[in-house]
Structure formats: structure tokens, C-alpha cells
Design an enzyme around this catalytic site. Structure first.
Site, PDB file in Angstrom:
ATOM      1  N   ASP A   8      34.962  63.769  32.897  1.00 35.92           N
ATOM      2  CA  ASP A   8      33.485  63.627  33.645  1.00 35.92           C
ATOM      3  C   ASP A   8      33.293  64.936  34.143  1.00 35.92           C
ATOM      4  O   ASP A   8      34.217  66.116  33.989  1.00 35.92           O
ATOM      5  CB  ASP A   8      33.442  62.766  34.752  1.00 35.92           C
ATOM      6  CG  ASP A   8      34.295  62.672  35.822  1.00 35.92           C
ATOM      7  OD1 ASP A   8      35.119  63.656  35.770  1.00 35.92           O
ATOM      8  OD2 ASP A   8      34.282  61.783  36.758  1.00 35.92           O
ATOM      9  N   CYS A  66      39.334  62.630  34.934  1.00 38.45           N
ATOM     10  CA  CYS A  66      38.437  62.539  36.091  1.00 38.45           C
ATOM     11  C   CYS A  66      38.944  62.895  37.557  1.00 38.45           C
ATOM     12  O   CYS A  66      40.249  63.523  37.494  1.00 38.45           O
ATOM     13  CB  CYS A  66      37.625  61.151  35.979  1.00 38.45           C
ATOM     14  SG  CYS A  66      38.830  59.932  36.600  1.00 38.45           S
ATOM     15  N   THR A  68      40.375  61.423  39.964  1.00 33.41           N
ATOM     16  CA  THR A  68      41.440  60.652  40.261  1.00 33.41           C
ATOM     17  C   THR A  68      42.517  60.312  39.063  1.00 33.41           C
ATOM     18  O   THR A  68      43.541  60.067  39.127  1.00 33.41           O
ATOM     19  CB  THR A  68      41.272  59.436  41.079  1.00 33.41           C
ATOM     20  OG1 THR A  68      40.215  58.739  40.307  1.00 33.41           O
ATOM     21  CG2 THR A  68      40.671  59.800  42.280  1.00 33.41           C
ATOM     22  N   HIS A  99      58.372  54.552  25.937  1.00 31.71           N
ATOM     23  CA  HIS A  99      58.464  52.907  26.103  1.00 31.71           C
ATOM     24  C   HIS A  99      57.222  52.209  25.981  1.00 31.71           C
ATOM     25  O   HIS A  99      57.171  51.175  25.541  1.00 31.71           O
ATOM     26  CB  HIS A  99      59.003  52.587  27.557  1.00 31.71           C
ATOM     27  CG  HIS A  99      60.699  53.046  27.462  1.00 31.71           C
ATOM     28  ND1 HIS A  99      61.340  52.519  28.690  1.00 31.71           N
ATOM     29  CD2 HIS A  99      61.212  53.562  26.831  1.00 31.71           C
ATOM     30  CE1 HIS A  99      62.481  52.828  28.793  1.00 31.71           C
ATOM     31  NE2 HIS A  99      62.558  53.663  27.491  1.00 31.71           N
ATOM     32  N   HIS A 134      61.235  48.037  22.463  1.00 33.57           N
ATOM     33  CA  HIS A 134      59.698  48.047  23.085  1.00 33.57           C
ATOM     34  C   HIS A 134      58.673  47.499  22.020  1.00 33.57           C
ATOM     35  O   HIS A 134      57.656  47.486  22.615  1.00 33.57           O
ATOM     36  CB  HIS A 134      59.724  49.589  23.333  1.00 33.57           C
ATOM     37  CG  HIS A 134      60.741  49.989  24.292  1.00 33.57           C
ATOM     38  ND1 HIS A 134      60.753  49.725  25.596  1.00 33.57           N
ATOM     39  CD2 HIS A 134      61.632  50.938  24.022  1.00 33.57           C
ATOM     40  CE1 HIS A 134      61.789  50.279  26.139  1.00 33.57           C
ATOM     41  NE2 HIS A 134      62.359  51.115  25.300  1.00 33.57           N
TER      42      HIS A 134
HETATM   43  C1  RB5 Z   1      33.417  61.447  40.418  1.00 34.96           C
HETATM   44  O1  RB5 Z   1      33.174  61.749  41.805  1.00 34.96           O
HETATM   45  C2  RB5 Z   1      34.732  60.651  40.619  1.00 34.96           C
HETATM   46  O2  RB5 Z   1      34.338  59.414  41.176  1.00 34.96           O
HETATM   47  C3  RB5 Z   1      35.295  60.399  39.292  1.00 34.96           C
HETATM   48  O3  RB5 Z   1      35.686  61.690  38.498  1.00 34.96           O
HETATM   49  C4  RB5 Z   1      36.714  59.644  39.227  1.00 34.96           C
HETATM   50  O4  RB5 Z   1      37.654  60.209  40.266  1.00 34.96           O
HETATM   51  C5  RB5 Z   1      36.690  58.195  39.257  1.00 34.96           C
HETATM   52  O5  RB5 Z   1      37.801  57.443  38.983  1.00 34.96           O
END
Ligand code: RB5
Length: 149
Positions: A8, A66, A68, A99, A134
Site C-alpha cells: 500500500d 504495508c 505493520t 517448515h 512438514h
Molecule cells: C495504513 O495507514 C496502514 O493501516 C497499513 O499500511 C497497514 O499497517 C495495515 O495493516
């Protein structure tokens, strides 16, 4: 290998840098976007594009970024046949391939720095599924996938 990259807006800069590095390592790159860091977009769209590329065999493995790494991993794992692994360290990246036969690597651009992300990607790409005990475990994951409504 053929690698599909997606992100994203929050993951754009890391996705771009990693796709460039992977290209210099000799891999073929399919970049599904996002196209920039300034336009806000929805991570499930890019998780779907990378997941479909892997399941449809346009790519051998996928990489999703993204903020996180959580959103893309949750979304990608909704696709039948995708085993997406969110990794924040090199050991997990190796084990995800060895694995878990993970076929999509997920990273959080707001969690790991670009240097570590590159090491994680390299470890993921260089490791391979060990098979053996596995195989049956992956078959059980596939059975859960098949049984999903
Ligand atoms: C975008 O602000 C953020 O929510 C996205 O990049 C991500 O971290 C979502 O899991």
C-alpha cells in the site's frame, strides 16, 4: 525466480527498494503497485493481486509490504493456496520457507528498517522447503483451506 511485489502507500518505499534489490540479485520482478507513497490506497487490493499472481503461477513467490505487515498478511491468507508469513527477523524468514512452505513474505515498513528488510528478503529467497515431516502439516493447512466456507 519470478517474484511478485505489492504494497500500500505506507509500504511503497520499502517495496520499491526491495524489488530493486531483488532485480539486482537476478530475479524477475512483477510489481503490482502501489504506484507511490502519497495516494492513500487499500492494502487488501495489493495483497489480492500478489496472492493471485502466486496461486496462478505468474510468480514463484510474493512479497507484500504495508505499515505493520499485518493487514497484507491477514488479507493474503484469505486466498486459497496462499501461505503468507509476516516476518520481522531473519530466522523466522528462513523457517517460514523451510517448515511452513510460505509462498508470500509480508513485511512492516514501520516496524523494520530497510537494511533488516533486505536481509529478511534474502533469507526468505535463499531458503527452501524441507519437505519430510512438514509435508503432512502443510497438507493439513491445505485441508483447512479447502474446508473454508
Ligand atoms: C495504513 O495507514 C496502514 O493501516 C497499513 O499500511 C497497514 O499497517 C495495515 O495493516
Amino acid at each position: 525466480m519470478k517474484l511478485a511485489f505489492g504494497s500500500d502507500h505506507a509500504g511503497f518505499l520499502m517495496k520499491d527498494a526491495l524489488a530493486h534489490s531483488a532485480g539486482t540479485w537476478g530475479h524477475e520482478i512483477l510489481d503490482v503497485g502501489a504506484a507511490n507513497a502519497s495516494d492513500s490506497v487499500d492494502y487488501p487490493d495489493f495483497a489480492a493481486a500478489v496472492g493471485r499472481a502466486v496461486v496462478g503461477k505468474q510468480a514463484d513467490l510474493g512479497v507484500l509490504v504495508c505499515g505493520t505487515g499485518l493487514g497484507v498478511s491477514i488479507a493474503a491468507n484469505k486466498l486459497h493456496g496462499v501461505r503468507a508469513a509476516l516476518c520481522g527477523d531473519v530466522f523466522s524468514a528462513k523457517m517460514a520457507r523451510r517448515h511452513n512452505d510460505a509462498n508470500v513474505l509480508c513485511l512492516g515498513s514501520r516496524v523494520v528498517g530497510i537494511g533488516l528488510a533486505e536481509e529478511i528478503l534474502r533469507a526468505f529467497l535463499e531458503a527452501s522447503f524441507e519437505g519430510a515431516r512438514h509435508v503432512g502439516r502443510i497438507a493439513k493447512i491445505t485441508a483447512l483451506d479447502d474446508a473454508r466456507k
